[in-house]
Design an enzyme around this catalytic site. Structure first.
Site, short mmCIF file in Angstrom:
data_model
loop_
_atom_site.label_atom_id
_atom_site.label_comp_id
_atom_site.label_asym_id
_atom_site.label_seq_id
_atom_site.Cartn_x
_atom_site.Cartn_y
_atom_site.Cartn_z
N ASP A 200 -4.89 -4.92 -17.43
CA ASP A 200 -3.90 -3.93 -17.89
C ASP A 200 -4.15 -3.46 -19.31
O ASP A 200 -3.22 -3.32 -20.11
CB ASP A 200 -2.47 -4.52 -17.80
CG ASP A 200 -2.11 -4.96 -16.38
OD1 ASP A 200 -2.52 -4.27 -15.44
OD2 ASP A 200 -1.44 -5.98 -16.24
N GLU B 206 5.88 6.46 -9.56
CA GLU B 206 4.49 6.21 -9.15
C GLU B 206 4.07 7.18 -8.04
O GLU B 206 3.02 7.82 -8.12
CB GLU B 206 4.33 4.76 -8.67
CG GLU B 206 4.50 3.75 -9.77
CD GLU B 206 4.09 2.35 -9.36
OE1 GLU B 206 3.58 1.63 -10.22
OE2 GLU B 206 4.28 1.96 -8.19
N ASN C 294 -6.12 2.58 -13.04
CA ASN C 294 -5.09 1.67 -12.53
C ASN C 294 -3.71 2.23 -12.85
O ASN C 294 -3.55 3.02 -13.77
CB ASN C 294 -5.25 0.31 -13.24
CG ASN C 294 -4.24 -0.73 -12.74
OD1 ASN C 294 -3.96 -0.80 -11.53
ND2 ASN C 294 -3.69 -1.51 -13.64
N HIS D 277 0.23 0.78 -13.57
CA HIS D 277 1.00 -0.43 -13.85
C HIS D 277 2.48 -0.07 -13.93
O HIS D 277 2.83 0.93 -14.55
CB HIS D 277 0.52 -1.05 -15.18
CG HIS D 277 1.15 -2.39 -15.42
ND1 HIS D 277 0.72 -3.54 -14.79
CD2 HIS D 277 2.19 -2.75 -16.20
CE1 HIS D 277 1.49 -4.55 -15.18
NE2 HIS D 277 2.37 -4.09 -16.04
N ILE E 83 -11.13 -6.75 -12.50
CA ILE E 83 -12.34 -6.04 -12.09
C ILE E 83 -13.54 -6.61 -12.85
O ILE E 83 -13.53 -6.66 -14.09
CB ILE E 83 -12.19 -4.52 -12.35
CG1 ILE E 83 -10.99 -3.96 -11.58
CG2 ILE E 83 -13.47 -3.78 -11.98
CD1 ILE E 83 -11.06 -4.12 -10.06
N LEU F 272 -4.77 -6.86 -7.31
CA LEU F 272 -4.35 -7.93 -8.22
C LEU F 272 -5.48 -8.79 -8.78
O LEU F 272 -5.23 -9.71 -9.55
CB LEU F 272 -3.30 -8.80 -7.53
CG LEU F 272 -2.04 -8.03 -7.12
CD1 LEU F 272 -1.01 -8.96 -6.51
CD2 LEU F 272 -1.43 -7.27 -8.31
N GLY G 98 0.78 -1.23 0.00
CA GLY G 98 0.00 0.00 0.00
C GLY G 98 0.81 1.28 0.00
O GLY G 98 0.33 2.32 0.46
N SER G 99 2.05 1.24 -0.54
CA SER G 99 2.83 2.48 -0.52
C SER G 99 2.19 3.55 -1.42
O SER G 99 2.21 4.73 -1.08
CB SER G 99 4.29 2.22 -0.92
OG SER G 99 4.41 1.98 -2.30
N ASN G 100 1.60 3.12 -2.53
CA ASN G 100 0.89 4.10 -3.37
C ASN G 100 -0.37 4.60 -2.68
O ASN G 100 -0.69 5.79 -2.73
CB ASN G 100 0.54 3.50 -4.73
CG ASN G 100 1.72 3.52 -5.68
OD1 ASN G 100 2.03 4.56 -6.26
ND2 ASN G 100 2.40 2.39 -5.79
C1 GAR Z 1 2.78 -0.87 -7.75
O1 GAR Z 1 4.07 -0.85 -8.29
C2 GAR Z 1 1.76 -0.98 -8.86
O2 GAR Z 1 2.16 -0.34 -10.04
C3 GAR Z 1 1.70 -2.46 -9.07
O3 GAR Z 1 1.73 -2.99 -7.77
C4 GAR Z 1 2.56 -2.16 -6.95
C5 GAR Z 1 1.86 -1.92 -5.64
O4 GAR Z 1 2.76 -1.38 -4.72
N1 GAR Z 1 0.53 -2.85 -9.79
C6 GAR Z 1 0.51 -3.84 -10.67
O5 GAR Z 1 1.48 -4.54 -10.90
C7 GAR Z 1 -0.82 -4.03 -11.38
N2 GAR Z 1 -0.72 -4.95 -12.46
P1 GAR Z 1 2.26 -0.73 -3.37
O6 GAR Z 1 1.39 -1.76 -2.65
O7 GAR Z 1 3.50 -0.43 -2.61
O8 GAR Z 1 1.49 0.51 -3.72
#
Ligand code: GAR
Length: 195
Positions: free
Chosen positions: A145, A174, A102, A104, A88, A85, A12-14
């Site tokens: 995606d 990101e 989303n 990616h 949807i 992951l 969940g850093s984003n």
């Molecule tokens: C992120 O890098 C995002 O782009 C990726 O998962 C990571 C989540 O990181 N998403 C995908 O790969 C979707 N196909 P986070 O939990 O630290 O935010």
């Protein structure tokens, strides 16, 4: 107030960057964090930040109403995927047309699709000796995606990069851009809708 739900499966850093970006915002509120993974780091973040959370269960998500009634009841208008992951379901896409986005960690359409997430993406990029990678922010449709691109940003892949160092570079992109792009999209929509 525009209510956003963040869907995430992992650390969940984003999600954290998005939550902090919209804290005390005048017109946008992060109203829900939803996860398909009990115990995911993103749920701890939600708790720490006092944001309601929801565990998404497979049966209801894929064979029930896709949580549409629950999201509508909470007055959610946008769904932001941040490392979510599961695919949807159509029910959700139809209930939120053009309102699910989303991020990616690669330059789609390359290195996307089922199973292409997190370190798998960066390993594949390095293995293919790509000279650049980056991020893609896009609308969500019924395919993994796949929806219309909103923004792509690139970063160089050096010969010395490992999946870990590349992941770090991508994460910087990101964190810097996802919250801003969300704000811009929602604000543009508000203008179009005349609110
Ligand atoms: C992120 O890098 C995002 O782009 C990726 O998962 C990571 C989540 O990181 N998403 C995908 O790969 C979707 N196909 P986070 O939990 O630290 O935010």
């Amino acid at each position: 107030m525009v209510h956003i739900a963040i869907f995430a499966s992992g650390t969940g850093s984003n999600a954290l960057k998005i939550i902090d970006h919209f804290r005390n915002h005048s017109s946008i509120s992060i109203a829900l964090v939803a996860s398909n993974k009990p115990g995911a780091g993103v749920l701890d973040i939600a708790e720490r930040k006092n944001i309601p959370s929801l565990i998404i269960e497979k049966e209801r998500f894929f064979r029930g109403d896709g949580y549409v009634s629950e999201l509508k009841r909470r007055n959610i208008q946008w769904i932001i995927l941040a490392g979510f992951l599961w695919k949807i379901p159509t029910s959700l896409i139809q209930a939120f047309p053009g309102k699910i986005i989303n991020i990616h960690p690669a330059l789609l359409p390359k290195y996307g699709g089922k199973g292409m997430y997190g370190h798998f993406v960066h390993e594949a990029v390095i293995e293919a000796k790509e000279k650049e990678s980056g991020i893609t922010i896009h609308y969500v449709d019924e395919e993994f995606d796949h929806g219309k691109h909103i923004l792509q940003l690139t970063c160089p892949v050096e010969d010395t990069d490992t999946p870990e160092t590349l992941a770090k570079k991508i994460q910087v992109l990101e964190h810097k851009h996802y919250p801003e792009v969300i704000a811009r999209l929602i604000n543009e929509n508000l203008k179009i809708e005349g609110i």
